[in-house]
Design a protein around this motif. Structure first.
Motif, PDB file in Angstrom:
ATOM      1  N   LEU A 145       0.871  -1.177   0.000  1.00  0.00           N
ATOM      2  CA  LEU A 145       0.000   0.000   0.000  1.00  0.00           C
ATOM      3  C   LEU A 145       0.909   1.227   0.000  1.00  0.00           C
ATOM      4  O   LEU A 145       1.962   1.221   0.654  1.00  0.00           O
ATOM      5  CB  LEU A 145      -0.894   0.040   1.239  1.00  0.00           C
ATOM      6  N   ASN A 146       0.508   2.251  -0.718  1.00  0.00           N
ATOM      7  CA  ASN A 146       1.267   3.504  -0.740  1.00  0.00           C
ATOM      8  C   ASN A 146       0.560   4.552   0.102  1.00  0.00           C
ATOM      9  O   ASN A 146      -0.648   4.759  -0.050  1.00  0.00           O
ATOM     10  CB  ASN A 146       1.407   4.023  -2.175  1.00  0.00           C
ATOM     11  N   LEU A 147       1.317   5.192   0.983  1.00  0.00           N
ATOM     12  CA  LEU A 147       0.776   6.298   1.766  1.00  0.00           C
ATOM     13  C   LEU A 147       1.352   7.601   1.233  1.00  0.00           C
ATOM     14  O   LEU A 147       2.573   7.769   1.181  1.00  0.00           O
ATOM     15  CB  LEU A 147       1.134   6.143   3.247  1.00  0.00           C
ATOM     16  N   TYR A 148       0.478   8.498   0.831  1.00  0.00           N
ATOM     17  CA  TYR A 148       0.884   9.793   0.295  1.00  0.00           C
ATOM     18  C   TYR A 148       0.629  10.889   1.338  1.00  0.00           C
ATOM     19  O   TYR A 148      -0.047  10.650   2.335  1.00  0.00           O
ATOM     20  CB  TYR A 148       0.065  10.101  -0.977  1.00  0.00           C
ATOM     21  N   GLN A 196      -0.303  15.645  -7.814  1.00  0.00           N
ATOM     22  CA  GLN A 196      -0.429  15.052  -6.486  1.00  0.00           C
ATOM     23  C   GLN A 196      -1.826  14.461  -6.285  1.00  0.00           C
ATOM     24  O   GLN A 196      -1.984  13.445  -5.599  1.00  0.00           O
ATOM     25  CB  GLN A 196      -0.158  16.137  -5.446  1.00  0.00           C
ATOM     26  N   SER A 197      -2.829  15.073  -6.886  1.00  0.00           N
ATOM     27  CA  SER A 197      -4.204  14.576  -6.787  1.00  0.00           C
ATOM     28  C   SER A 197      -4.430  13.350  -7.672  1.00  0.00           C
ATOM     29  O   SER A 197      -5.165  12.431  -7.296  1.00  0.00           O
ATOM     30  CB  SER A 197      -5.196  15.670  -7.205  1.00  0.00           C
ATOM     31  N   LEU A 198      -3.806  13.341  -8.851  1.00  0.00           N
ATOM     32  CA  LEU A 198      -4.040  12.264  -9.810  1.00  0.00           C
ATOM     33  C   LEU A 198      -3.334  10.965  -9.428  1.00  0.00           C
ATOM     34  O   LEU A 198      -3.859   9.871  -9.678  1.00  0.00           O
ATOM     35  CB  LEU A 198      -3.585  12.697 -11.211  1.00  0.00           C
ATOM     36  N   VAL A 199      -2.155  11.078  -8.820  1.00  0.00           N
ATOM     37  CA  VAL A 199      -1.345   9.883  -8.539  1.00  0.00           C
ATOM     38  C   VAL A 199      -2.103   8.827  -7.732  1.00  0.00           C
ATOM     39  O   VAL A 199      -2.093   7.640  -8.086  1.00  0.00           O
ATOM     40  CB  VAL A 199      -0.013  10.277  -7.856  1.00  0.00           C
ATOM     41  N   PRO A 200      -2.798   9.174  -6.627  1.00  0.00           N
ATOM     42  CA  PRO A 200      -3.503   8.130  -5.876  1.00  0.00           C
ATOM     43  C   PRO A 200      -4.733   7.575  -6.603  1.00  0.00           C
ATOM     44  O   PRO A 200      -5.232   6.508  -6.235  1.00  0.00           O
ATOM     45  CB  PRO A 200      -3.935   8.853  -4.583  1.00  0.00           C
ATOM     46  N   GLN A 201      -5.226   8.292  -7.607  1.00  0.00           N
ATOM     47  CA  GLN A 201      -6.457   7.879  -8.270  1.00  0.00           C
ATOM     48  C   GLN A 201      -6.241   6.907  -9.421  1.00  0.00           C
ATOM     49  O   GLN A 201      -7.146   6.138  -9.774  1.00  0.00           O
ATOM     50  CB  GLN A 201      -7.206   9.111  -8.803  1.00  0.00           C
ATOM     51  N   TYR A 202      -5.061   6.953 -10.029  1.00  0.00           N
ATOM     52  CA  TYR A 202      -4.807   6.149 -11.224  1.00  0.00           C
ATOM     53  C   TYR A 202      -3.576   5.272 -11.033  1.00  0.00           C
ATOM     54  O   TYR A 202      -2.586   5.697 -10.429  1.00  0.00           O
ATOM     55  CB  TYR A 202      -4.632   7.059 -12.444  1.00  0.00           C
TER      56      TYR A 202
END
Length: 441
Positions: free
Chosen positions: A143-146, A347-353
């Motif tokens: 899992l990645n935590l941003y 920064q917003s797009l990275v967790p979504q795609y």
């Protein structure tokens, strides 16, 4: 005030999975990995036991002498007051990158002791994994935590406004009082970014001086990591790249130029330094795509890329941009305003795609800020920092490739015009949901 982190739901889903593997939580330093895991243990398990491989090197000996989970558990139990029980105890291995035998032992927990709930984390875990040491491939989950997204920031401080956005069911303009409040919070987020400690100072009304000091503390910790954990030959190169990022983004064409790192710098000398910063989770490298076709990765121009920071607040502080300029504006800030907005959108797009966005350029004609791979669609993205929408880049792209959907982020209201959706910058975290509205209707 407790910060909302959506990753808690992913952790709960992992706990419920009857076929779960040991979990590795990746993320840059200061994104809150340890806090998240301890909170998860506190709220979802009877007991929580944590071992930090950076602070206590005596633990290393256990993993260096055995790989048998039952023996490891037996010896670890001697070092804690809480019992280590299947199903009841969350076993946390913190800074696990400091002990490769422990990392390798996760394989045996999966194969021989899957009844134990084992999670591992590390600030520089990505760097350790990139070295190619023995690793339990296929035996762990990631899992990645941003840093906190704007969405998480909004839910933390204004539950009603967050719920209102969550309940949107169509692409239609938002009421003025909603857009005014969201615009104000968006500006605050650009200043403070998403690092949990920084946000806490802000929410506790400690003042901008405390916010700035905490951001500087984090930046200093990153610099110390360069000298402590990187190869000696790469330390000055990493530092040069890191310090050049504001000037790289200040250009109208934000393509990374080695000459801005150091006069006479050559790509082959700096590749390892770039990879270190990427692996540490501190930067995103967005490659130029030669053709916006599927799969995007297959058409990367590896010689052309842009570099952004993982947190927009740290970018502002690293750049030395005064916080009041974000709120009040300044004629001399026009150029860098676009860079700040682009960094925020990425920064917003990275967790979504699943696939990191690329960018596209038609030499001498146009440049599209980002290109997203969304399922079987390739979506071009344009980012505007304010309400002015000049530029022809999307039109040039549209004429060449006729995409089913185009996105433009700006401070204008939510609106659809044919295949073009204008998404307000403060709704960037809801991009995937908004795009689905287009396909559904």
């Amino acid at each position: 005030m407790e910060l909302y982190r959506s990753i808690i739901e992913d952790l709960k889903a992992w706990k419920r999975n009857s076929e779960r593997k040991p979990l590795i939580l990746k993320g840059a330093r200061q994104t809150g990995k340890t806090w998240i895991l301890e909170y998860f243990g506190r709220t979802e398990f009877k007991y929580t036991v944590k071992f930090n491989f950076d602070k206590d090197h005596s633990i290393h000996e256990i993993f260096e002498t055995t790989k048998e989970p039952s023996r490891i558990i037996s010896q670890l139990s001697l070092l804690t007051d809480s019992p280590i029980l299947p199903g009841e105890t969350l076993l946390i291995f913190d800074e696990i990158q400091e002990c490769n035998p422990a990392l390798n032992a996760l394989k045996y927990f999966y194969e021989d002791a899957s009844e134990y709930a084992v999670v591992a984390a590390g600030s520089l875990l990505g760097v350790a994994l990139s070295k190619g040491d023995s690793f339990p491939v296929g035996k762990v989950e990631f899992l990645n935590l941003y840093p906190l997204t704007f969405k998480e920031f909004l839910k933390t401080i204004n539950e009603k406004l967050y719920s209102y956005i969550e309940e949107l069911t169509e692409i239609a303009p938002l009421p003025q009082f909603v857009t005014d409040r969201l615009s104000e919070l968006y500006q605050q987020y650009l200043v403070i970014g998403g690092m949990p400690a920084v946000i806490n100072y802000f929410l506790e009304n400690k003042g901008m001086e405390k916010v700035k000091k905490e951001q500087q503390t984090i930046l200093n910790a990153y610099t110390l990591d360069f000298s402590k954990h990187a190869e000696n030959k790469d330390i000055p190169r990493i530092t040069h790249i890191w310090n050049s990022i504001p000037s790289q983004l200040a250009k109208e064409n934000r393509k990374f130029l080695y000459k801005l790192v150091k006069p006479g710098a050559r790509a082959r000398d700096y590749e390892d330094a770039l990879l270190w910063l990427e692996s540490a989770g501190l930067i995103y490298r967005v490659f130029c795509t030669t053709k916006p076709f599927l799969p995007l990765k297959a058409y990367d121009d590896l010689s052309a890329f842009k570099v952004y920071l993982s947190d927009v607040g740290l970018l502002r502080e690293l750049s030395g941009l005064p916080s009041e300029i974000i709120f009040l504006g300044n004629g001399a800030y026009t150029e860098f305003k676009g860079a700040i907005a682009e960094n925020y959108v990425l920064q917003s797009l990275v967790p979504q795609y699943d696939i990191l966005p690329r960018y596209w350029t038609s030499i001498g004609k146009a440049e599209v800020d980002f290109v997203i791979q969304s399922g079987s669609e390739i979506i071009p993205v344009e980012v505007k920092a304010q309400t002015r929408l000049g530029g022809k880049s999307l039109s040039v792209y549209d004429a060449n490739y006729h995409p089913a959907c185009k996105l433009r982020y700006s401070l204008n209201n939510l609106k659809q015009d044919g295949t073009l959706i204008n998404i307000p910058l403060y709704l960037a975290d809801w991009t995937k949901k908004i795009v689905n509205f287009l396909t559904l209707h």
